[in-house]
Design an enzyme around this catalytic site. Structure first.
Site, PDB file in Angstrom:
ATOM      1  N   HIS A   1       0.849  -1.197   0.000  1.00 57.51           N
ATOM      2  CA  HIS A   1       0.000   0.000   0.000  1.00 57.51           C
ATOM      3  C   HIS A   1       0.886   1.249   0.000  1.00 57.51           C
ATOM      4  O   HIS A   1       1.957   1.256   0.620  1.00 57.51           O
ATOM      5  CB  HIS A   1      -0.917  -0.005   1.226  1.00 57.51           C
ATOM      6  CG  HIS A   1      -1.960   1.069   1.152  1.00 57.51           C
ATOM      7  ND1 HIS A   1      -1.691   2.369   1.490  1.00 57.51           N
ATOM      8  CD2 HIS A   1      -3.258   1.039   0.741  1.00 57.51           C
ATOM      9  CE1 HIS A   1      -2.793   3.098   1.295  1.00 57.51           C
ATOM     10  NE2 HIS A   1      -3.752   2.305   0.845  1.00 57.51           N
TER      11      HIS A   1
ATOM     12  N   GLU B  97      -4.331   2.043  -6.913  1.00 52.30           N
ATOM     13  CA  GLU B  97      -4.732   3.104  -5.994  1.00 52.30           C
ATOM     14  C   GLU B  97      -3.836   4.317  -6.219  1.00 52.30           C
ATOM     15  O   GLU B  97      -2.760   4.417  -5.604  1.00 52.30           O
ATOM     16  CB  GLU B  97      -4.579   2.638  -4.539  1.00 52.30           C
ATOM     17  CG  GLU B  97      -5.339   1.385  -4.203  1.00 52.30           C
ATOM     18  CD  GLU B  97      -5.684   1.306  -2.719  1.00 52.30           C
ATOM     19  OE1 GLU B  97      -6.795   0.889  -2.420  1.00 52.30           O
ATOM     20  OE2 GLU B  97      -4.837   1.683  -1.883  1.00 52.30           O
TER      21      GLU B  97
END
Ligand code: 13P
Length: 246
Positions: free
Chosen positions: A96, A166
């Site tokens: 992430h 993302e």
């Protein structure tokens, strides 16, 4: 085709709050979510508690937000893939942008973690995404393609892998929600490179009930990876119902 809808709680929730969320989810008839694959990614401290509340036959997959590439050893502060699996994780989130930015996660450590996750039979959820300046310069496709290639380097069988695109500029309370036109080129490229080879390609970054369906309408988007809008269980259930009813 399965549509993935999941949430990471990031660094939120006490055990009581985690159990309460899981209890509400477990009490909701999953027949409402046919065709969907829900997943939740609590902090490591709450994995076991959520697993116990959801029970062994839950249709909701459980994930860890991170795991080390070694199985055990002198790695203070880390948890391993076998440890999170032991606590109930079926998915391991890897790379992430918050981990890449603040915790020195690199393409190399992401690649090691993908290998460890696959070795133990869990699903790696590999997050990729470009910063705002790369987006502004029009180089998003090149940047993201390279990140995915690095993450999956030497992976012989990527069929278990989930990818999540993302864009960093779209994540969090200071992010700008992406328009479908902002993300179409990256999804087209990822689909060209990996469509059919991986298990699914998800989108994350300021997803909520107002934009979920238009993002799912982008070619190549197989699901949604949600933060804030699903931190309350009603928000998560609302999104699952919305996507299931489309
Ligand atoms: P937000 O939905 O809060 O922008 O977070 C997205 C995310 O980072 C999911 O991993």
């Amino acid at each position: 085709m399965t549509t993935w809808v999941g949430t990471s709680w990031k660094m939120n929730k006490t055990l009581d709050q985690a159990r309460e969320y899981a209890r509400t989810l477990a009490a909701t008839d999953p027949g409402r979510w046919r065709g969907l694959q829900p997943f939740i990614i609590p902090p490591a401290t709450a994995l076991l508690a959520v697993n116990e509340v959801l029970g062994p036959r839950s249709p909701v997959l459980l994930g860890a937000q991170n795991a080390h590439w070694e199985d055990a050893g002198a790695w203070t502060g880390e948890v391993s893939v076998p440890q999170v699996a032991d606590a109930g994780a079926q998915i391991v989130e890897i790379g992430h942008s918050e981990r890449r930015q603040h915790f020195a996660e690199t393409d190399e450590t992401v690649n090691l973690k993908v290998a460890a996750t696959l070795r133990h039979g869990l699903i790696p959820l590999v997050c990729v995404g470009e910063p705002a300046d790369v987006f502004a310069s029009g180089a998003s496709v090149t940047y993201v393609r390279r990140q995915v290639r690095a993450a999956l380097d030497a992976v012989r069988d990527p069929r278990a892998v989930l990818l999540a695109y993302e864009p960093i500029w779209a994540i969090g309370s200071r992010g700008r929600p992406a328009a479908p036109s902002d993300i179409g080129a990256v999804f087209a490229a990822l689909h060209d490179d990996w469509g059919g080879a991986v298990r699914g390609i998800l989108y994350g970054g300021s997803v909520d009930a107002s934009n979920a369906l238009s993002i799912l309408g982008v070619d190549g988007v197989d699901g949604l990876f949600v933060g804030r809008a699903a931190w309350e269980v009603d928000g998560f259930i609302g999104l699952l119902d919305l996507v299931a009813g489309r």
